[in-house]
Scaffold this active site. Structure first.
Site, mmCIF file in Angstrom:
data_model
loop_
_atom_site.group_PDB
_atom_site.id
_atom_site.type_symbol
_atom_site.label_atom_id
_atom_site.label_comp_id
_atom_site.label_asym_id
_atom_site.label_seq_id
_atom_site.Cartn_x
_atom_site.Cartn_y
_atom_site.Cartn_z
ATOM 1 C CD GLU B 64 -3.596 -1.062 -6.665
ATOM 2 O OE1 GLU B 64 -3.140 -2.039 -5.999
ATOM 3 O OE2 GLU B 64 -4.601 -1.169 -7.401
ATOM 4 C CG PHE B 126 -18.273 -2.909 -6.263
ATOM 5 C CD1 PHE B 126 -17.920 -4.018 -5.495
ATOM 6 C CD2 PHE B 126 -17.579 -2.665 -7.434
ATOM 7 C CE1 PHE B 126 -16.902 -4.859 -5.903
ATOM 8 C CE2 PHE B 126 -16.551 -3.508 -7.842
ATOM 9 C CZ PHE B 126 -16.216 -4.609 -7.086
ATOM 10 C CD GLN B 127 -13.475 -2.214 -6.772
ATOM 11 O OE1 GLN B 127 -13.435 -1.412 -7.691
ATOM 12 N NE2 GLN B 127 -12.744 -3.309 -6.746
ATOM 13 C CE LYS B 176 -16.761 4.632 -14.175
ATOM 14 N NZ LYS B 176 -17.088 3.196 -14.199
ATOM 15 C CG MET B 485 16.832 -4.445 12.449
ATOM 16 S SD MET B 485 18.551 -4.216 12.941
ATOM 17 C CE MET B 485 19.095 -3.021 11.737
HETATM 18 C C1 LIG Z 1 6.307 -3.651 6.461
HETATM 19 C C2 LIG Z 1 7.200 -3.943 7.602
HETATM 20 N N1 LIG Z 1 6.925 -4.976 8.417
HETATM 21 C C3 LIG Z 1 7.731 -5.257 9.461
HETATM 22 C C4 LIG Z 1 8.837 -4.499 9.709
HETATM 23 C C5 LIG Z 1 9.734 -4.801 10.917
HETATM 24 N N2 LIG Z 1 11.074 -5.175 10.446
HETATM 25 C C6 LIG Z 1 12.101 -4.290 10.432
HETATM 26 S S1 LIG Z 1 13.509 -4.945 9.795
HETATM 27 C C7 LIG Z 1 12.784 -6.440 9.595
HETATM 28 C C8 LIG Z 1 13.559 -7.597 9.024
HETATM 29 C C9 LIG Z 1 13.845 -7.436 7.582
HETATM 30 O O1 LIG Z 1 14.341 -8.639 7.076
HETATM 31 P P1 LIG Z 1 15.083 -8.644 5.703
HETATM 32 O O2 LIG Z 1 14.271 -7.961 4.675
HETATM 33 O O3 LIG Z 1 15.480 -10.020 5.367
HETATM 34 O O4 LIG Z 1 16.349 -7.721 5.962
HETATM 35 P P2 LIG Z 1 17.588 -8.019 6.948
HETATM 36 O O5 LIG Z 1 17.334 -7.307 8.227
HETATM 37 O O6 LIG Z 1 17.682 -9.480 7.120
HETATM 38 O O7 LIG Z 1 18.758 -7.431 6.225
HETATM 39 C C10 LIG Z 1 11.450 -6.404 10.010
HETATM 40 C C11 LIG Z 1 10.546 -7.567 9.976
HETATM 41 C C12 LIG Z 1 9.065 -3.402 8.856
HETATM 42 N N3 LIG Z 1 10.086 -2.575 9.027
HETATM 43 N N4 LIG Z 1 8.245 -3.170 7.800
#
Ligand SMILES: Cc1ncc(C[n+]2csc(CCOP(=O)(O)OP(=O)(O)O)c2C)c(N)n1
Ligand SMILES: [Mg+2]
Lengths: 172, 579
Positions: B64, B126-127, B176, B485
């Site tokens: 989803e 349920f659900q 529903k 990042m």
């Molecule tokens: C759902 C979610 N969980 C955690 C984060 C925190 N977060 C921001 S950037 C990042 C790293 C992303 O890694 P990647 O997808 O490999 O991209 P890169 O920065 O390496 O280009 C994280 C964990 C987020 N933004 N969203």
């Protein structure tokens, strides 16, 4: 600072939840809420007393409330000529020896005794929140057993002073 | 006479009795919905039965969350509301992230969730989940249908609310029994919402104040956000900027609203914005914000933000004006309407010659910068190669992280509605499914989905959908074997303690692509990358590209959290001879 905000809302399921949720989400402190029907069917009126840090926050609250689809009108009436009332029920310890004293004490407040038991009285008082506060303080030495307050409900007086700084929701 | 008859017939048709499920289908037809993104389950079985019979175009995503991000991508590119269906309970809770994302980035969505029957609501059936309660703070508005007679009105209101004013997601929770109950379908009604009357036309007095302020200013600048795109006001923005000689800065979400190759463009502002854009914000004497919300990633520490500027703010949402930055000239309006009015005023342009010369000097001396390096792929270079490969015409969707910032910095958008990214919420897992919606909104466009090796794995199950529909999306994994990042912040602010941010053992993404039935290609050097890109863009169908880039590359310039925009690190002066 303390602000009194009144609003009219559609009386739909969850609307109170929407409003209080918004207060929680945006970290606004609610001191009291009152809700009730208005003269128009399907429309309720709410009065909030909130504590905010500054003008900007007060303005944000109004604007955020206004964004709610079910909110019809919002007014910060703090600085207007208003009628603000609260009702409180105060159960106070009152052995026969002090009863007469309590009767005399509450009289200037136009409070009334609504229940009497062997060693306590229930006093009902209506008025501005400060008045309610004052009475509670006066009764405290006798031993307050329980207090139930409704919170403030308010609206503007029919005639406003010309100088009143009317607060409106939009800065268009 | 004949006209009367037709009208009566029409009336009769719109007043027909039918089930709630059929009503929903009819309403979607009336709203000219082209595609639904969804996932079935018990509470929406009657609805899915009608979908089957009606032959409506429905995309079965594999989660989803994929459905709602696809709907967001669709909305971003088409400007039309994205429509989602999810079942009760877990189906509904799986769309919570997407709703929040759409709320933050003002994307119009109409989302239908199934619910247990009204007779058992509140019994922990349920659900069952309190979806209206859960989604109240993350939707522009939401409803639970309590009686079949309300359904047509609610759907009509939902589309109206989602798409007008400041757009946003609206959710309708349908028990529903309502989907099977019969009622009268009257969709020919007017929307009556006294508590919802967005202001779309600017106040003339405030417009005149702004015209006056511009004529007096020496160093004006426009900060343009996604409000420009929602209002389709790119042409007006350009006309106005040129008429008044005012330079333009974009927020992350606004990119494409103003042509990147225009001499008045200064780049993106904020945490990873250009030197010139950020310095322009520090030095300007008049800041005209159009359709941006002064997000903290844009402003940096508010204490140091635009300290010399008179602030004017044009926004359709009055609550955004003055929320973060004190505003002298507030203009509640649709961006297009306000700009048209400003252009029509033909105010005396600001004398910006000296200011523009200063900005040009900064642009020349402090451009975006990276060190080329032989034998590897520089992620910045990779984005530049993709830009060249697609003539800057592609729709680019991204995930969240370093690759997102490089894409924003190095892919130069000259046209609006080509850029799909998760800004306010920063939702990893957004990029791939968003590309599905974007491609469905514009079938002839080249769609490139630039994702990180981390975020890709949050929603890569949607490769199935891409393959099934043969959507020719070019999936670019900027594979730095890291949550880049996070790693960058740990390097800079946590003394290189890389706590759970290095993933040296990522799976073989090429094999993964093949498992989903699409080609996968890998590159580890710049030469290989060039070759792989050439191959990929020559292919008709989808393809996944795994680019191994250095793990230790950082995004610069950077304004560290808590710092002012003037405190950028990683800015390099560039002398005449270098790039
Ligand atoms: C759902 C979610 N969980 C955690 C984060 C925190 N977060 C921001 S950037 C990042 C790293 C992303 O890694 P990647 O997808 O490999 O991209 P890169 O920065 O390496 O280009 C994280 C964990 C987020 N933004 N969203
Ligand atoms: Mg990564």
């Amino acid at each position: 600072m303390r602000r009194i905000i009144t609003m009219t809302v559609n009386n739909r399921p969850g609307v109170l939840n929407r409003i209080t949720g918004l207060f929680t989400k945006r970290h606004y402190n609610i001191e009291s809420i009152t809700v009730g029907h208005t003269e128009i069917e399907g429309i309720s009126r709410m009065t909030f007393v909130v504590n905010v840090d500054d003008e900007r926050t007060a303005e944000q609250i109004i604007k955020q409330l206004n964004k709610q689809i079910d909110v019809l009108k919002v007014n910060d009436i703090t600085d207007q000529a208003i009628v603000a009332r609260e009702l409180a029920l105060i159960k106070v310890a009152a052995p026969p020896a002090v009863r007469q004293e309590i009767y005399t004490l509450i009289e200037p407040f136009r409070a009334s005794i609504v229940d009497v038991s062997k060693d306590s009285l229930v006093i009902q008082v209506t008025g501005e929140p400060e008045k309610v506060e004052a009475l509670i303080e006066l009764l405290r030495p006798y031993g307050i057993k329980e207090v139930a307050r409704t919170g403030t409900t308010a609206f503007t007086r029919g005639a406003q002073k010309a100088t009143t700084n009317q607060k409106t929701a939009f800065i268009i | 006479m004949a006209k009367m008859k037709v009208e009566e017939q029409e009336k009769a048709k719109t007043k027909a009795r039918m089930s709630g499920s059929l009503m929903l289908i009819e309403a979607l037809k009336a709203e000219k919905v082209e595609v639904i993104f969804g996932y079935p389950g018990g509470a929406v079985l009657p609805l899915y039965d009608e979908l089957y019979k009606a032959g409506v175009f429905h995309v079965l995503t594999r989660h989803e969350q994929g459905a709602i991000h696809a709907a967001e991508g669709y909305a971003r590119i088409s400007g039309k509301p994205g429509v989602v269906i999810a079942t009760s309970g877990p189906g509904a809770t799986n769309i919570v992230t997407g709703l929040t994302d759409a709320m933050m980035d003002s994307l119009p969505l109409v989302v239908f969730t199934g619910q247990v029957a009204t007779s058992v609501i509140g019994s922990d059936a349920f659900q069952e989940a309190d979806v209206v309660g859960i989604t109240m703070p993350i939707t522009k508005h939401n409803y639970q249908v309590r009686d079949i007679s309300e359904l047509p009105r609610i759907i009509k209101e939902a589309f109206h609310i989602a798409t007008t004013g400041r757009p946003g997601p609206v959710l309708i929770d349908i028990p529903k029994d309502i989907t099977t109950a019969e009622g009268e379908f009257d969709y020919d009604q007017d929307v009556h919402l006294p508590g919802y009357q967005p202001t779309t036309q600017p106040n003339h007095w405030q417009i005149r104040r702004l015209v006056e302020a511009v004529s007096q200013s020496k160093r004006p600048v426009i900060l343009a956000g996604a409000g420009i795109l929602h209002a389709n006001a790119s042409n007006e923005l350009r006309q106005y900027a040129e008429q008044q000689n005012i330079p333009v800065i974009h927020t992350l979400l606004g990119l494409g609203g103003f042509p990147a190759d225009h001499p008045l463009f200064l780049g993106m502002a904020g945490m990873h914005g250009t030197y010139t854009a950020n310095m322009a914000l520090c030095e300007c004497d008049l800041l005209i914000n159009i359709g941006a919300r002064f997000d903290d990633r844009v402003t940096g520490n508010l204490k140091y933000f635009a300290p010399k500027a008179t602030v004017a703010h044009i926004d359709i949402d009055p609550a955004e004006i003055g929320k973060n930055v004190p505003t002298k000239i507030p203009i509640v309006s649709d961006a297009k309407a306000a700009l048209q009015e400003l252009i029509a005023q033909q105010g005396k342009p600001a004398d910006t010659a000296a200011w523009l010369a200063q900005l040009d000097e900064w642009k020349r001396r402090f451009p975006l910068h990276y060190e080329p390096e032989a034998g590897t792929i520089k992620p910045q270079k990779l984005i530049e190669m993709i830009y060249e490969m697609t003539n800057g015409e592609a729709i680019v969707t991204t995930d969240v992280g370093q690759h997102q910032m490089w894409a924003a910095q190095y892919y130069k958008f000259n046209r609006p509605h080509r850029w799909v990214t998760s800004g306010g919420l920063g939702t990893m897992g957004f990029g791939l499914p968003a590309a599905i919606g974007a491609q469905l909104a514009d079938r002839s466009a080249t769609v490139v989905s630039i994702v990180g090796d981390g975020g890709f794995q949050m929603t890569f199950q949607e490769l199935s959908v891409i393959q099934e529909l043969r959507l020719p999306i070019k999936i670019v994994i900027v594979n730095n074997q890291a949550l880049g990042m996070v790693r960058q912040w740990q390097e800079l602010f946590y003394d290189k303690r890389y706590s759970h941010s290095l993933i040296p053992n990522q799976p073989d993404f090429v094999k993964l692509a093949e498992a989903y039935g699409m080609p996968g290609l890998r590159a580890k050097t710049e030469a290989e990358a060039a070759e792989v890109l050439k191959q990929a863009f020559a292919m008709d169908g989808p393809v996944l590209l795994d680019f191994h880039v250095r793990a230790d590359e950082n995004v610069y310039p950077m304004v560290a959290p808590g710092k002012g925009l003037h405190e950028m690190v990683g800015v390099k002066a560039c002398e005449e001879s270098s790039r």
